[in-house]
Design an enzyme around this catalytic site. Structure first.
Site, short mmCIF file in Angstrom:
data_model
loop_
_atom_site.label_atom_id
_atom_site.label_comp_id
_atom_site.label_asym_id
_atom_site.label_seq_id
_atom_site.Cartn_x
_atom_site.Cartn_y
_atom_site.Cartn_z
N TYR A 16 3.94 102.87 137.63
CA TYR A 16 3.83 101.79 138.56
C TYR A 16 4.48 102.16 139.88
O TYR A 16 5.11 101.27 140.62
CB TYR A 16 4.71 100.39 138.09
N TYR A 143 -0.16 89.19 130.44
CA TYR A 143 0.04 90.54 130.42
C TYR A 143 0.26 91.17 129.04
O TYR A 143 1.31 90.44 128.13
CB TYR A 143 1.19 90.88 131.30
N ASP A 237 1.87 87.27 121.07
CA ASP A 237 2.40 88.57 121.82
C ASP A 237 4.01 88.45 121.79
O ASP A 237 4.35 87.86 123.07
CB ASP A 237 1.73 89.05 122.90
N LYS A 267 9.19 96.46 122.34
CA LYS A 267 10.60 96.44 123.21
C LYS A 267 11.77 96.17 122.31
O LYS A 267 12.18 97.35 121.79
CB LYS A 267 10.27 95.23 124.01
C1 LIG Z 1 5.52 94.92 127.97
C2 LIG Z 1 4.59 94.03 127.21
C3 LIG Z 1 3.48 94.75 126.56
C4 LIG Z 1 3.13 96.28 126.48
O1 LIG Z 1 4.07 97.09 125.72
P1 LIG Z 1 4.25 98.68 126.15
O2 LIG Z 1 5.38 99.04 125.19
O3 LIG Z 1 4.87 98.51 127.52
O4 LIG Z 1 2.96 99.03 125.94
C5 LIG Z 1 2.65 93.91 125.73
N1 LIG Z 1 2.92 92.46 125.81
C6 LIG Z 1 3.81 92.04 126.51
C7 LIG Z 1 4.24 90.49 126.23
C8 LIG Z 1 4.88 92.71 127.22
O5 LIG Z 1 5.89 92.01 127.83
#
Ligand SMILES: *Cc1c(COP(=O)(O)O)cnc(C)c1O
Length: 425
Positions: A16, A143, A237, A267
């Site tokens: 980025y 996202y 998600d 994460k």
């Molecule tokens: C960061 C994120 C992703 C992508 O995860 P990466 O490990 O960076 O590929 C997907 N969904 C949400 C809600 C996120 O915050």
């Protein structure tokens, strides 16, 4: 030897990052709890948990010790036809904690892949149950990651524009922000009416990348109920919201009704120590993949699927997270944020201040609109860095999303520097 920073600028291409304008990165040599320490000895409070991943502080000795042991036991092995204790134990512990009625854990290695797997599961599920449903629905501004499937169900934006012709179609419904809840639900109803919606994917309660945009649990519940009535799967998600960020263990825990059918995690899953992804699913979905025909199989996997060290980090992080001390810290951060929110509520430089649990976001009124490229962004980023705080504004939106080990005085220092920023803009 030249500095890390100088050597970096000769060989690395950062994420980025417009490398023309940001040729140099800060060389970090050490992490200590909530601090990152650079090669010149400067210390930065990691107020954004290093892109939302860190839960317990950097270089946590308990996690380090657990990983070290595991490294001498088994560093990695193939996960098709083979398995190991850290993966099984983490799955056994996660399943009962997750929202909905999750029965299986599918491992991958990051958030985007966790989403890719969820999309494949949902799409193939409908083929194998003969429902004929094929449409995917997402929220505007969503996202879900940077791989192509994840981009396809993400809001069209600066990040995806260049690849638009390569993305598959998804239907987007309005974000259910203030005054927009009815429009969101009506749009979803209209789509469901056609009877072909296979799944809705959403970031429960908070859209992170869109600028920490928040919506109430009641709307999430409404969306979930409507989906359920129409045989549309719900993919939650929780890659960013999982593991306590919103004040509850998972954001979906704030909804009373039946939970999601599929949950994506990454994460904070490993406490932010190592990459790992999880896609959890319900019995119904798992069962739809059982059969004698080869094409009923879920053909997906990654070389480092269920890496034992990463799974061990997941287990170690859970130990710390479920400890009452950490749970108490999470509540304290939430309360401190709530007090800070009050003092900024009517500030003339602030358009909106919002919070879910440990996440506090401030939308600044910079007089030049909202957006990732808001020209104040670089100024604000540097303003905090110079004061020993790592913040990464999303355009004109600054937010605090700290590791749970942050102390009240450290939080207060961040709040005071935000006050100072408000004086200068
Ligand atoms: C960061 C994120 C992703 C992508 O995860 P990466 O490990 O960076 O590929 C997907 N969904 C949400 C809600 C996120 O915050």
């Amino acid at each position: 030897m030249n500095s890390i920073r100088t050597r970096d600028s000769a060989v690395i291409w950062h994420p980025y990052t417009q490398m023309k304008h940001w040729p140099e990165a800060i060389g970090i040599v050490r992490g200590e709890g909530v601090y990152l320490v650079d090669e010149a000895g400067n210390r930065y409070i990691d107020a954004i948990s290093s892109w939302w991943v860190n839960l317990h502080g950097h270089a946590h000795p308990y996690i380090a010790a657990q990983l070290s042991q595991q490294l001498y036991q088994l560093e990695h092995c193939i996960f098709a036809g083979f398995t190991h204790e850290p993966a099984v134990r983490l799955a056994e512990r996660l399943l009962p904690l997750l929202p909905g009625a999750m029965v299986r854990i599918f491992y991958s290695d990051n958030g985007s892949t966790a989403v890719e797997v969820a999309i494949k599961m949902a799409w193939q599920y409908h083929q194998q149950t003969g429902s004929g449903k094929t449409k995917l629905v997402a929220l505007e501004g969503a996202y879900h990651g940077d791989t192509f499937g994840a981009m396809s169900v993400s809001g069209r934006s600066l990040f995806t524009d260049r690849f638009a012709p390569l993305l598959f179609d998804a239907a987007f419904i309005p974000f259910p922000g203030e005054d927009n809840e009815a429009a969101c639900l009506a749009a979803f109803d209209a789509l469901l009416e056609a009877g072909d919606v296979a799944a809705i994917i959403l970031e429960p309660l908070i859209q992170g990348s869109a600028g920490m945009r928040m919506y109430p649990p009641a709307v999430l519940e409404q969306l979930m109920q409507r989906a359920r009535q129409q045989g549309c799967l719900v993919i939650a998600d929780e890659v960013m919201t999982g593991f306590g960020r919103t004040g509850t263990l998972f954001a979906c825990d704030q909804v009373q009704a039946a939970g999601p059918d599929i949950v994506c995690l990454s994460k904070g899953l490993t406490g932010g120590t190592l990459p790992l992804g999880v896609t959890a699913c319900s019995q119904d979905i798992f069962d739809a993949f059982l059969g004698d025909e080869a094409h009923r199989t879920l053909y997906h996997g990654h070389s480092f699927t269920a890496n034992p060290i990463a799974c061990m980090a997941g287990n170690a992080s859970l130990d710390l997270l479920l400890d009452p001390v950490c749970q108490e810290n999470i509540q304290q951060i939430g309360q401190a944020h709530a007090r800070a929110r009050l003092r900024w509520q009517d500030h003339k430089r602030i358009k909106s201040v919002r919070q879910h649990g440990t996440i506090l976001a401030i939308e600044l009124d910079t007089g030049s609109g909202t957006g990732y490229l808001n020209e104040q962004r670089d100024f604000i980023y540097r303003f905090f860095l110079e004061r020993g705080i790592l913040m990464r504004p999303l355009g004109n939106i600054i937010y605090i999303l700290p590791p749970y080990c942050i102390t009240l005085p450290e939080l207060d220092l961040i709040y005071r520097q935000i006050d100072a920023l408000l004086e200068t803009i």
